[in-house]
Design a protein around this motif. Structure first.
Motif, PDB file in Angstrom:
ATOM      1  N   ALA A 276       0.815  -1.219   0.000  1.00 38.31           N
ATOM      2  CA  ALA A 276       0.000   0.000   0.000  1.00 38.31           C
ATOM      3  C   ALA A 276       0.846   1.265   0.000  1.00 38.31           C
ATOM      4  O   ALA A 276       0.464   2.279  -0.594  1.00 38.31           O
ATOM      5  CB  ALA A 276      -0.938  -0.016   1.211  1.00 38.31           C
ATOM      6  N   SER A 277       2.005   1.220   0.642  1.00 39.66           N
ATOM      7  CA  SER A 277       2.850   2.416   0.723  1.00 39.66           C
ATOM      8  C   SER A 277       3.475   2.784  -0.610  1.00 39.66           C
ATOM      9  O   SER A 277       3.994   3.894  -0.760  1.00 39.66           O
ATOM     10  CB  SER A 277       3.957   2.193   1.762  1.00 39.66           C
ATOM     11  N   GLN A 278       3.422   1.887  -1.583  1.00 38.14           N
ATOM     12  CA  GLN A 278       4.054   2.125  -2.882  1.00 38.14           C
ATOM     13  C   GLN A 278       3.048   2.468  -3.979  1.00 38.14           C
ATOM     14  O   GLN A 278       3.425   2.618  -5.134  1.00 38.14           O
ATOM     15  CB  GLN A 278       4.857   0.894  -3.288  1.00 38.14           C
ATOM     16  N   VAL A 279       1.775   2.583  -3.606  1.00 39.13           N
ATOM     17  CA  VAL A 279       0.710   2.914  -4.555  1.00 39.13           C
ATOM     18  C   VAL A 279      -0.008   4.159  -4.057  1.00 39.13           C
ATOM     19  O   VAL A 279      -0.578   4.152  -2.957  1.00 39.13           O
ATOM     20  CB  VAL A 279      -0.284   1.750  -4.717  1.00 39.13           C
ATOM     21  N   ASP A 280       0.012   5.228  -4.853  1.00 40.16           N
ATOM     22  CA  ASP A 280      -0.710   6.453  -4.515  1.00 40.16           C
ATOM     23  C   ASP A 280      -2.088   6.426  -5.149  1.00 40.16           C
ATOM     24  O   ASP A 280      -2.207   6.303  -6.379  1.00 40.16           O
ATOM     25  CB  ASP A 280       0.046   7.683  -5.018  1.00 40.16           C
ATOM     26  N   CYS A 281      -3.108   6.525  -4.318  1.00 37.41           N
ATOM     27  CA  CYS A 281      -4.484   6.612  -4.823  1.00 37.41           C
ATOM     28  C   CYS A 281      -4.824   8.101  -4.947  1.00 37.41           C
ATOM     29  O   CYS A 281      -4.904   8.815  -3.946  1.00 37.41           O
ATOM     30  CB  CYS A 281      -5.442   5.896  -3.873  1.00 37.41           C
ATOM     31  N   VAL A 282      -5.005   8.554  -6.181  1.00 31.96           N
ATOM     32  CA  VAL A 282      -5.161   9.980  -6.455  1.00 31.96           C
ATOM     33  C   VAL A 282      -6.619  10.385  -6.298  1.00 31.96           C
ATOM     34  O   VAL A 282      -7.514   9.809  -6.924  1.00 31.96           O
ATOM     35  CB  VAL A 282      -4.660  10.313  -7.872  1.00 31.96           C
ATOM     36  N   GLN A 283      -6.859  11.392  -5.456  1.00 29.92           N
ATOM     37  CA  GLN A 283      -8.194  11.931  -5.258  1.00 29.92           C
ATOM     38  C   GLN A 283      -8.355  13.189  -6.110  1.00 29.92           C
ATOM     39  O   GLN A 283      -7.478  13.544  -6.902  1.00 29.92           O
ATOM     40  CB  GLN A 283      -8.415  12.231  -3.777  1.00 29.92           C
ATOM     41  N   SER A 284      -9.452  13.911  -5.956  1.00 36.25           N
ATOM     42  CA  SER A 284      -9.696  15.101  -6.753  1.00 36.25           C
ATOM     43  C   SER A 284      -8.735  16.216  -6.375  1.00 36.25           C
ATOM     44  O   SER A 284      -8.207  16.279  -5.260  1.00 36.25           O
ATOM     45  CB  SER A 284     -11.143  15.568  -6.565  1.00 36.25           C
ATOM     46  N   ALA A 309       0.802   5.390  -9.437  1.00 37.67           N
ATOM     47  CA  ALA A 309      -0.268   6.310  -9.058  1.00 37.67           C
ATOM     48  C   ALA A 309      -1.517   5.913  -9.836  1.00 37.67           C
ATOM     49  O   ALA A 309      -1.437   5.611 -11.036  1.00 37.67           O
ATOM     50  CB  ALA A 309       0.119   7.755  -9.366  1.00 37.67           C
ATOM     51  N   VAL A 310      -2.664   5.895  -9.161  1.00 39.38           N
ATOM     52  CA  VAL A 310      -3.895   5.389  -9.758  1.00 39.38           C
ATOM     53  C   VAL A 310      -5.022   6.401  -9.581  1.00 39.38           C
ATOM     54  O   VAL A 310      -5.235   6.926  -8.480  1.00 39.38           O
ATOM     55  CB  VAL A 310      -4.309   4.038  -9.122  1.00 39.38           C
ATOM     56  N   VAL A 311      -5.746   6.649 -10.671  1.00 42.50           N
ATOM     57  CA  VAL A 311      -6.949   7.472 -10.638  1.00 42.50           C
ATOM     58  C   VAL A 311      -8.120   6.572 -11.001  1.00 42.50           C
ATOM     59  O   VAL A 311      -8.180   6.049 -12.123  1.00 42.50           O
ATOM     60  CB  VAL A 311      -6.870   8.657 -11.617  1.00 42.50           C
ATOM     61  N   ARG A 312      -9.029   6.365 -10.089  1.00 43.00           N
ATOM     62  CA  ARG A 312     -10.223   5.559 -10.370  1.00 43.00           C
ATOM     63  C   ARG A 312     -11.138   6.353 -11.293  1.00 43.00           C
ATOM     64  O   ARG A 312     -11.472   7.506 -11.013  1.00 43.00           O
ATOM     65  CB  ARG A 312     -10.921   5.231  -9.048  1.00 43.00           C
ATOM     66  N   THR A 313     -11.563   5.754 -12.406  1.00 41.43           N
ATOM     67  CA  THR A 313     -12.413   6.453 -13.374  1.00 41.43           C
ATOM     68  C   THR A 313     -13.816   5.873 -13.472  1.00 41.43           C
ATOM     69  O   THR A 313     -14.654   6.395 -14.196  1.00 41.43           O
ATOM     70  CB  THR A 313     -11.764   6.430 -14.768  1.00 41.43           C
TER      71      THR A 313
END
Length: 412
Positions: A276-284, A309-313
């Protein structure tokens, strides 16, 4: 050209009954798989982790498909060499084993940052098949009956010598010089019902028909299927044209010939090699992210830094952002930078579960080496920006640090 994985169904009793094997192995004609059981949620999963679906090799990663071994420890792989009565093998089993190991094991050692080890156990002796190589109709789009006959004979012959309970992965390697062997037939055969052999469930076999020497990274590609990774290439309906339009050179599950064949960071997240520490979940809003190249191994004692880095679409989709550089499995790349791609959890293997977005759609690169030059220069370089088509997502590459990491600004 990539090989397509083939689902099917086999059952066999531990009692070495030829009659029973003949009956059960005809079930190989089945062409669908029942989704495997879910295991506990991955500790690295978070709000940007897509849900695993019933799609074959779904890239959802909130749970693990319990029908597949998890490559988070040492897994033992037996390599069984099959000869045929119509050809006296001119190669030794040691020569063939050296075609694949230690190279395949080294690939996964680097890709996993040392979190996984593939231990190969090549057998010294040839196992003789009961029929000539030409009797099995070996080819890429293999008739189910012929494939069943081959596997039936191979399993029965090998079981006289091999204790399958000792191994997590099984490779059947055919004599590449036998007249009926077609190198384009290499693939993984999944069993709709596991084989109970030597007190263990055998769920799939990697059937290898490669020439000597084999295609580069071909066994790494096939072994990826054993870990529930999908084919990322696009197979044209007529078998002609470009196969690599989805991801180009950027993952071994797209092409074993790729210049940059390391696994996408999304795959590494799914396999448990990123936490989890190596994945950035990008918010607005806008945020800065320092992305270490996917292929770079962490310094001793270091965590490895952020790799994705991940942006949920949407409920089943996301945009992923990662850095690629000339290190590790990507040492032969011809371009470096920040790679952007879409992920879809409902797209099956071969159906485009990952699609690389081209940061330079008007140019191509590396015509002499790339499997698909239009995507060879897809990564963004320092000072460049990109807006994801159809989304309010903008990616800007601000700089590159002295250690090779990329500073990326993501605005949603």
């Amino acid at each position: 050209m990539p090989r397509q994985e083939t689902p099917g169904g086999v059952d066999r009793s531990r009692m070495r009954s030829t009659a029973a094997a003949l009956t059960s192995l005809t079930a190989l004609a089945a062409m669908s798989l029942v989704p495997g059981p879910a295991s506990a949620a991955d500790p690295g999963a978070g709000p940007c982790a897509l849900t695993r679906t019933a799609a074959h090799h779904s890239l959802g990663l909130d749970t693990w498909n319990g029908a597949y071994p998890q490559p988070r420890r040492t897994l033992d792989a037996v390599m069984v060499f099959l000869s045929f009565p119509d050809h006296r093998a001119g190669l030794t089993t040691q020569e063939l084993a050296a075609d694949y190991f230690p190279a395949t094991g080294d690939f996964f050692e680097r890709a996993s940052y040392g979190r996984f080890r593939l231990a190969a156990h090549p057998q010294a002796q040839w196992i003789t098949m009961p029929k000539p190589s030409t009797a099995y109709g070996i080819q890429r789009d293999w008739a189910a009956r012929d494939r069943a006959a081959y596997l039936r004979d191979a399993v029965i012959a090998a079981d006289r010598e091999i204790d399958f309970s000792r191994y997590d992965i099984v490779y059947f390697v055919a004599d590449p010089e036998a007249p009926g062997v077609d190198s384009d037939a290499t693939k993984v055969v999944n069993f709709e019902q596991p084989i109970r052999a030597d007190g263990t469930d055998l769920r799939r076999i990697v059937t290898v028909f490669e020439q000597h020497p084999p295609d580069r990274n071909v066994l790494a590609h096939e072994t990826g299927h054993v870990f529930d990774l999908p084919d990322l290439y696009h197979r044209p309906t007529d078998g002609k044209g470009d196969w690599d339009t989805y991801v180009g050179d950027w993952d071994v599950m797209g092409s074993q010939f790729g210049m940059s064949p390391d696994l996408f960071a999304w795959h590494k997240w799914k396999l448990g090699w990123l936490d989890a520490s190596q994945v950035d979940c990008v918010q607005s809003g806008s945020s800065l992210h320092t992305l270490q190249p996917v292929g770079r191994s962490p310094e001793p004692g270091a965590t490895g830094g952020t790799r994705l880095a991940v942006v949920r679409t949407g409920p089943g989709s996301a945009v992923a952002v990662e850095a690629r550089g000339s290190s590790g499995n990507d040492g032969d790349t011809c371009t470096e930078g920040v790679l952007v791609y879409r992920v879809r959890n409902e797209a099956p293997s071969g159906g485009g579960p990952i699609e690389v977005l081209d940061g330079h759609p008007d140019t191509e690169a590396c015509w002499d080496r790339s499997v698909y030059p239009p995507l060879a220069d897809a990564p963004l370089e320092v000072g460049e920006s990109f807006t994801v088509p159809g989304e309010r997502i903008r990616i800007e590459v601000a700089d590159r640090t002295a250690t090779g990491a990329f500073t990326v600004k993501i605005t949603t």
